[in-house]
Scaffold this active site. Sequence first.
Site, PDB file in Angstrom:
ATOM      1  N   GLU A 107      49.444  -1.314  51.393  1.00  0.00           N
ATOM      2  CA  GLU A 107      49.138  -2.075  50.176  1.00  0.00           C
ATOM      3  C   GLU A 107      47.890  -2.939  50.440  1.00  0.00           C
ATOM      4  O   GLU A 107      47.091  -3.199  49.555  1.00  0.00           O
ATOM      5  CB  GLU A 107      50.340  -2.985  49.839  1.00  0.00           C
ATOM      6  CG  GLU A 107      50.112  -3.866  48.633  1.00  0.00           C
ATOM      7  CD  GLU A 107      51.323  -4.750  48.303  1.00  0.00           C
ATOM      8  OE1 GLU A 107      52.456  -4.243  48.301  1.00  0.00           O
ATOM      9  OE2 GLU A 107      51.111  -5.946  48.055  1.00  0.00           O
ATOM     10  N   SER A 133      53.385  -8.118  52.107  1.00  0.00           N
ATOM     11  CA  SER A 133      53.843  -6.740  52.343  1.00  0.00           C
ATOM     12  C   SER A 133      52.653  -5.885  52.769  1.00  0.00           C
ATOM     13  O   SER A 133      51.682  -5.761  52.024  1.00  0.00           O
ATOM     14  CB  SER A 133      54.424  -6.144  51.065  1.00  0.00           C
ATOM     15  OG  SER A 133      55.447  -6.973  50.602  1.00  0.00           O
ATOM     16  N   ARG A 143      51.305  -1.755  41.780  1.00  0.00           N
ATOM     17  CA  ARG A 143      50.251  -2.174  42.721  1.00  0.00           C
ATOM     18  C   ARG A 143      48.940  -1.415  42.535  1.00  0.00           C
ATOM     19  O   ARG A 143      48.187  -1.208  43.485  1.00  0.00           O
ATOM     20  CB  ARG A 143      50.706  -2.026  44.177  1.00  0.00           C
ATOM     21  CG  ARG A 143      51.890  -2.864  44.565  1.00  0.00           C
ATOM     22  CD  ARG A 143      51.637  -4.363  44.477  1.00  0.00           C
ATOM     23  NE  ARG A 143      52.792  -5.091  44.916  1.00  0.00           N
ATOM     24  CZ  ARG A 143      53.809  -5.440  44.096  1.00  0.00           C
ATOM     25  NH1 ARG A 143      53.756  -5.167  42.808  1.00  0.00           N
ATOM     26  NH2 ARG A 143      54.835  -6.096  44.572  1.00  0.00           N
TER      27      ARG A 143
END
Length: 362
Positions: free
Chosen positions: A358, A262, A187
């Site tokens: 995130e 998420s 990520r």
Amino acid sequence: MLLEFIWDLEFLLLEFKSITLHLKKKIMDIQTNFSLKNYNTFGIEAKAKQFISINSIAELKEIVTKNQDIFILGGGSNMLLTQDIQKLVVHIHLKGREIIEENEDFAIVKAQAGENWHEFVLWCIQQNFGGIENLSLIPGNVGTTPIQNIGAYGVEIKDTMFSCEALNMKTLEIETFTNAQCKFEYRESIFKHELKNQYIITSVCFKLTKKNHKVSTTYGAIETELKHQNIYNPTLKDISNAVIAIRQSKLPDPKELGNSGSFFKNPIISKEVYEKTKALHPKMPHYVVSETEVKVPAGWLIEQAGFKGKRFGDAGVHKNQALVLVNYGTATGSEILNLSKTIQQTILEKFGIAIEAEVNVV
Ligand SMILES: Cc1cc2nc3c(=O)[nH]c(=O)nc-3n(C[C@H](O)[C@H](O)[C@H](O)COP(=O)(O)OP(=O)(O)OC[C@H]3O[C@@H](n4cnc5c(N)ncnc54)[C@H](O)[C@@H]3O)c2cc1C
């Protein structure tokens, strides 16, 4: 003579009309006090001081030349708006996809930054180009995929991304970044760190297989889903369909319930910390990342902390997937942010593990 004069006059009038129309269009293109509610998947009511949708590189360059303080918006599926944006919001709407190179084994496919990611995945599957089928149904734009190295079901964009092009906001030159130059990690990429807010990604190229596809079915419930459908030799389309079915059963559709996927990254911790925590919480799952590090599912930690399905006003934690924070209707960005901070604090106190967002908090 008189006739020529009239013609000239008519021609001038026409030119004048077209210039005024052009100017009017330019002025109309930038909208003020623009609601971003339909431009972020959390469905947060926030306003842009100014807003423009960009359809070409020329337009993008013109806007960047005139306004250095801009905010780039893709599909709005990885951001939490906690306030109005007091800048010019530039919505990337660059469209187009093409095969730029191919041989018997591979195709290099280029997509403009404003293409919808899932539609692009389906288009590639239709051409029998393999490598991104596990990334089906991830919302957002193609141009944003390298920024956080999107990933799902054992596959990340770094596995197939060949290169991307980006506008250097200082020099106004389009530069090419190879896969290695993007410095991809879980990520993460160079665009979230050293080059943050310095480049606007304008297109992305992927190197995809045309035969001998390396299908990846071992992660998550893909295999179970395929077996359930009596499929033992899956095509790219079968894998995509399985991923879509799993995602639809687990994740809320942002059109029905505002969310940004998420909210937190799965924390990567040292084996030492893991062993200590595991002694206190023997059921804690983990995936080995390297010889020294393991990844712990943040969703499990959140569930154990008792947040799964909890609702605080219109902000909440999804009932099936604890990693997903949701907006039940009228939650503000700050309410969702406060909930995320409470979760982070609780996890830290309970497990001694820090979990990071995130989602980009704006
Ligand atoms: C239901 C749901 C499921 C999801 N599942 C996953 C998943 O499985 N895996 C995963 O990795 N992610 C997932 N996400 C997160 C999200 O879809 C991805 O991160 C996606 O790539 C974000 O794209 P976007 O265009 O919507 O980005 P935006 O939210 O518009 O932008 C994100 C950030 O990138 C910047 N930005 C946008 N476009 C550009 C550009 N062209 N150049 C430079 N900067 C830019 C913005 O300023 C912002 O900081 C999910 C989200 C939702 C809502």
